[in-house]
Design a protein around this motif. Structure first.
Motif: not given
Length: 151
Positions: A18-22, A28-31
């Motif tokens: 869950m931490l790695s997916i977050f 991805l949001m930053a890109l």
């Protein structure tokens, strides 16, 4: 409390996943946000610079088959009349007519002689000292040095 080291139910593995997916979603949001940032084109930035250089080049080249360039004509008028007020008015009329053809309402300009007339403005339609971006084209003819400010 329960022991995480001997966890047979996979709680640590689930929390790690869950931490790695977050973290992946945050990257991805930053890109995606960086892609949406509008970056001005370099050709748009230098448009006024090209305009000032082009107008000054037109003034220093023979146009329409005339015998003399605009810079030659205004230099001759100024030098033959010892930089008199009447000669400056005549030069202003020539320059205003030329600039009316080549400049639209978006561009402001100021044409200055810096060598013989000590920075006197010969033709202008605005004050370049209050502008954020000023582009300059310089040409010399004889003992006269002309600057065209476009802003």
């Amino acid at each position: 409390m329960f022991n995480l080291i001997k966890d047979n139910k996979g709680f640590v593995s689930l929390a790690d996943a869950m931490l790695s997916i977050f973290i992946l979603l945050m990257v991805l949001m930053a890109l995606n946000m960086m892609i949406d940032i509008e970056i001005p084109s370099l050709s748009e930035e230098s448009n006024d610079f090209k305009t000032s250089q082009d107008i000054m080049e037109i003034m220093s080249s023979e146009v329409d088959g005339r015998d003399y360039t605009v810079l030659e004509r205004i230099t001759y008028i100024l030098s033959e009349n010892n930089n008199s007020i009447a000669s400056r008015r005549e030069v202003k009329a020539i320059l205003d007519e030329l600039f009316m053809v080549y400049f639209d309402d978006r561009h402001h300009y100021s044409f200055v002689e810096t060598n013989q007339l000590n920075g006197e403005i010969l033709s202008s339609n605005g004050d370049y000292s209050s502008s954020r971006r000023v582009n300059v084209a310089i040409r010399n003819y004889g003992n006269y040095s002309y600057k065209l400010y476009v802003f």
